[in-house]
Design an enzyme around this catalytic site. Structure first.
Site, short mmCIF file in Angstrom:
data_model
loop_
_atom_site.label_atom_id
_atom_site.label_comp_id
_atom_site.label_asym_id
_atom_site.label_seq_id
_atom_site.Cartn_x
_atom_site.Cartn_y
_atom_site.Cartn_z
N ARG A 118 40.10 25.42 54.15
CA ARG A 118 39.14 26.48 53.78
C ARG A 118 38.43 27.06 55.00
NH1 ARG A 118 42.07 25.51 50.59
NH2 ARG A 118 41.77 24.79 48.45
N GLU A 176 31.96 25.08 48.61
CA GLU A 176 33.11 25.90 48.96
C GLU A 176 32.78 27.38 48.67
OE1 GLU A 176 37.01 24.48 47.88
OE2 GLU A 176 37.71 26.52 47.46
N CYS A 201 36.80 26.36 42.32
CA CYS A 201 36.12 25.12 42.72
C CYS A 201 34.86 25.46 43.53
CB CYS A 201 37.06 24.25 43.56
SG CYS A 201 38.34 23.49 42.55
C1 LIG Z 1 39.73 30.93 38.39
C2 LIG Z 1 39.68 30.77 39.89
C3 LIG Z 1 40.58 29.96 40.52
C4 LIG Z 1 40.55 29.79 41.91
N1 LIG Z 1 41.46 28.97 42.50
C5 LIG Z 1 41.42 28.80 43.83
C6 LIG Z 1 42.36 27.92 44.48
O1 LIG Z 1 43.22 27.33 43.85
N2 LIG Z 1 42.28 27.77 45.81
C7 LIG Z 1 41.34 28.44 46.56
O2 LIG Z 1 41.34 28.27 47.79
N3 LIG Z 1 40.44 29.26 45.98
C8 LIG Z 1 40.45 29.45 44.65
N4 LIG Z 1 39.54 30.29 44.05
C9 LIG Z 1 38.50 30.92 44.89
C10 LIG Z 1 38.84 32.36 45.36
O3 LIG Z 1 39.72 33.01 44.46
C11 LIG Z 1 39.46 32.37 46.76
O4 LIG Z 1 38.58 31.84 47.72
C12 LIG Z 1 39.83 33.79 47.18
O5 LIG Z 1 40.62 33.73 48.32
C13 LIG Z 1 38.65 34.70 47.45
O6 LIG Z 1 39.13 36.03 47.56
P1 LIG Z 1 38.22 37.27 47.21
O7 LIG Z 1 38.95 38.50 47.59
O8 LIG Z 1 37.72 37.19 45.84
O9 LIG Z 1 37.03 37.02 48.24
P2 LIG Z 1 35.49 37.31 47.97
O10 LIG Z 1 34.95 36.31 47.04
O11 LIG Z 1 35.31 38.74 47.64
O12 LIG Z 1 34.92 37.04 49.43
C14 LIG Z 1 34.94 35.72 49.96
C15 LIG Z 1 34.60 35.80 51.45
O13 LIG Z 1 35.66 36.48 52.12
C16 LIG Z 1 35.15 37.60 52.82
N5 LIG Z 1 36.14 38.67 52.77
C17 LIG Z 1 36.74 39.16 51.66
N6 LIG Z 1 37.58 40.15 52.01
C18 LIG Z 1 37.48 40.29 53.35
C19 LIG Z 1 38.08 41.16 54.32
N7 LIG Z 1 38.97 42.10 53.98
N8 LIG Z 1 37.73 41.00 55.60
C20 LIG Z 1 36.84 40.06 55.97
N9 LIG Z 1 36.24 39.22 55.12
C21 LIG Z 1 36.56 39.33 53.84
C22 LIG Z 1 33.87 37.99 52.08
O14 LIG Z 1 33.01 38.75 52.92
C23 LIG Z 1 33.33 36.62 51.73
O15 LIG Z 1 32.68 36.09 52.87
C24 LIG Z 1 39.58 30.47 42.67
C25 LIG Z 1 38.66 31.31 42.02
C26 LIG Z 1 38.71 31.46 40.64
C27 LIG Z 1 37.73 32.40 39.97
#
Ligand SMILES: Cc1cc2nc3c(=O)[nH]c(=O)nc-3n(C[C@H](O)[C@H](O)[C@H](O)COP(=O)(O)OP(=O)(O)OC[C@H]3O[C@@H](n4cnc5c(N)ncnc54)[C@H](O)[C@@H]3O)c2cc1C
Length: 382
Positions: free
Chosen positions: A248, A370, A298
Site C-alpha cells: 500500500r 489504510e 479494508c
Molecule cells: C468494495 C471495495 C473493495 C476494495 N478492495 C480493495 C482491495 O482489494 N485492495 C486494495 O488495495 N484496495 C481496495 N479498496 C480500496 C480502493 O478501491 C483502492 O485503494 C483504490 O485503488 C482507490 O482508488 P480511487 O481512484 O478510488 O482513489 P481515491 O480514493 O479517489 O484516492 C485515494 C488516494 O489516491 C490519490 N489519487 C487518486 N487518483 C490520483 C491521481 N490521478 N494522481 C495522484 N493521486 C491520486 C488521492 O488523492 C488519494 O490520496 C476497495 C474499496 C472498496 C470500496
C-alpha cells in the site's frame, strides 16, 4: 480573443474585450490570463502581479475589494479558462457524491477534468490563487470530513485506453481500474486479475499500490506519467529504477515535487488462465466481502508477517456488528466499516478509534489506517 463564459449573474466588462487573450470581470475583479506576455495595463483598483512560479508567470490579477481566491461565493458555476482548455467550476458539491462511503460535506470548489490539459488548467488556477486542492478518483479509499473540503476537489476522468503491443496497455489515470482488470484478463493477460474487484481508478490504484489475491498494482506498472508541482510533465519508469512500490505504498506518497498521476503503462504476461482466475477472485470477494454496501474496502492495513490479518483481529476482539451512529463493523468482513445509512464522517472516525482501542487491549498492537482521512482545512491537516 476567445470568448469566455461565466455562468454567474455577473457580466463581462465591455472595455476588456480587446485584451489579447482571455480576460474576465466579475464583481469588481479582473483577471487576465495572457500566455507569453507581460501585462502592463492598469485595471480597476489596485493592480497586483502574482509571484512568478512556472504555473503562474503569465497571470496578472487585479482585485478591487474581493479576496484574490478568484471564487465568487454562491456563484453556482463559473468557467476557468487558460486558453483552449476551459474547465467548469462548481461550488458546494457534496463529497458524499464522489465517495463510495457516501460520506462528506461540500467542496468549496469542484471541477471535473477529462483531459490532461483541463487538469493543468485547474492546477494552474489553484496554484495561482493559492487554493488548496485534492485530486479524487472514485473516492473508494477516502474518508471526507462532514464539513467538506475548504479548497478545490478535482474529479479525475482522464479516461482513455491504448493497446501498445502484446500485453502492453497505456491508460488514463481516471480509467476505471476494475474495467481495466476485466479487459486485460479477457484479452488473455495476467497481472491485473485482482483489479476486477477494485472500484477505484488507475491513478488511485497506483497511488495506493492497491492489491489483492497475491497481486499488486506496482508489480505490473512499467511507466507512470505525472505532472510535477511546477507543472512539468514527467515520466517515471521501472527500468530506470524510479518506481519502487511496497505494501500500500507508492513512491508518489513521498515525492516532494509530485502533483498528479496523468497516465500509466502496464506490462502484462500472456496467460490463458487469467480470465478463469479472475472469475474465482470475484466470486470469493462476493462471498466474503460486503460488496453491495457503502464502504471504502479494508479500513486497516494488515499488521504484517507473523500476524493475523486486521480483519481476523477485529473479529476476535468481538467487534463484528458494533456500531456508532450510522457506521458499523461489517458482519461479513470485520475490516470493512459500513455506512448503514446516514453515517457521518465523525461516526466512522469514532468507530475507527474504538476498533483500534479494543484490538490494542486484546492483542497489544495498534492497527494502522489504510483509508485516508481528508481534512476540511489546512489547520486540521497540521
Ligand atoms: C468494495 C471495495 C473493495 C476494495 N478492495 C480493495 C482491495 O482489494 N485492495 C486494495 O488495495 N484496495 C481496495 N479498496 C480500496 C480502493 O478501491 C483502492 O485503494 C483504490 O485503488 C482507490 O482508488 P480511487 O481512484 O478510488 O482513489 P481515491 O480514493 O479517489 O484516492 C485515494 C488516494 O489516491 C490519490 N489519487 C487518486 N487518483 C490520483 C491521481 N490521478 N494522481 C495522484 N493521486 C491520486 C488521492 O488523492 C488519494 O490520496 C476497495 C474499496 C472498496 C470500496
Amino acid at each position: 480573443m476567445a470568448v469566455m463564459s461565466l455562468y454567474t449573474s455577473r457580466g463581462f466588462h465591455p472595455s476588456l474585450t480587446d485584451w489579447r487573450n482571455h480576460s474576465r470581470f466579475w464583481e469588481g475583479r479582473v483577471e487576465h490570463v495572457e500566455l507569453g506576455y507581460e501585462l502592463s495595463g492598469r485595471c480597476f483598483g489596485a493592480s497586483r502581479s502574482i509571484a512568478c512560479t512556472r504555473w503562474c508567470r503569465t497571470v496578472v490579477s487585479c482585485d478591487s475589494g474581493r479576496a484574490s481566491r478568484g471564487i465568487s461565493a454562491g456563484a453556482g458555476q463559473a468557467e476557468v479558462d487558460s486558453g483552449a482548455h476551459p474547465v467548469k467550476f462548481r461550488y458546494d458539491v457534496m463529497l458524499s457524491e464522489v465517495s463510495t462511503w457516501g460520506i462528506g460535506g461540500p467542496a468549496r470548489i469542484y471541477a471535473e477534468v477529462s483531459t490532461p490539459d483541463e487538469l493543468a488548467t485547474v492546477l494552474r488556477y489553484c496554484t495561482c490563487h493559492n487554493v488548496r486542492w485534492f485530486v479524487v478518483g472514485k473516492g473508494s479509499n477516502c474518508l471526507f470530513d462532514d464539513r467538506g473540503f475548504d479548497g478545490c476537489v478535482i474529479l479525475n476522468r482522464i479516461n482513455f485506453l491504448e493497446k501498445l503491443g502484446t500485453g502492453r496497455y497505456r491508460v488514463g489515470s481516471g480509467y476505471a481500474f476494475n474495467t481495466l482488470g476485466v479487459q486485460c484478463s479477457r484479452d488473455g493477460f495476467s497481472g491485473l486479475e485482482f483489479a476486477g474487484g477494485i472500484p477505484g481508478t488507475v491513478g488511485g490504484a497506483i497511488y495506493m499500490n492497491a492489491g489483492a489475491d497475491g497481486q499488486e498494482t506496482g508489480d505490473v506498472v512499467q511507466n507512470v506519467e505525472i505532472l510535477t508541482t511546477s507543472g512539468v510533465s514527467h515520466s517515471l519508469s521501472r527500468d530506470a529504477g524510479e518506481l519502487k512500490f511496497d505494501y500500500r505504498f507508492s513512491p508518489f506518497q513521498k515525492m516532494s515535487d509530485f502533483s498528479v498521476i496523468v497516465a500509466a503503462t502496464f506490462d502484462l504476461q500472456p496467460n490463458s488462465d487469467a480470465k478463469q482466475r479472475q472469475r474465482i477472485y470475484l466470486e470469493r470477494r462476493k462471498r466474503t466481502q460486503p460488496v453491495t454496501e457503502k464502504s471504502a474496502g479494508c479500513v486497516f492495513r494488515n499488521p504484517g508477517a507473523g500476524c493475523q490479518s486486521a480483519g481476523a483481529l477485529i473479529e476476535q476482539a468481538g467487534l463484528k456488528g458494533v456500531a456508532i451512529g450510522g457506521a458499523r463493523v461489517s458482519e461479513k468482513h470485520a475490516n470493512f466499516l459500513i455506512n448503514g445509512g446516514g453515517s457521518k464522517s465523525q461516526d466512522v472516525q469514532a468507530l475507527i478509534a474504538l476498533v483500534k482501542e479494543e484490538v490494542h487491549k486484546k492483542f497489544g498492537l495498534w492497527l494502522q489506517d489504510e483509508v485516508l482521512y481528508i481534512p476540511y482545512n489546512q489547520e486540521q491537516q497540521l
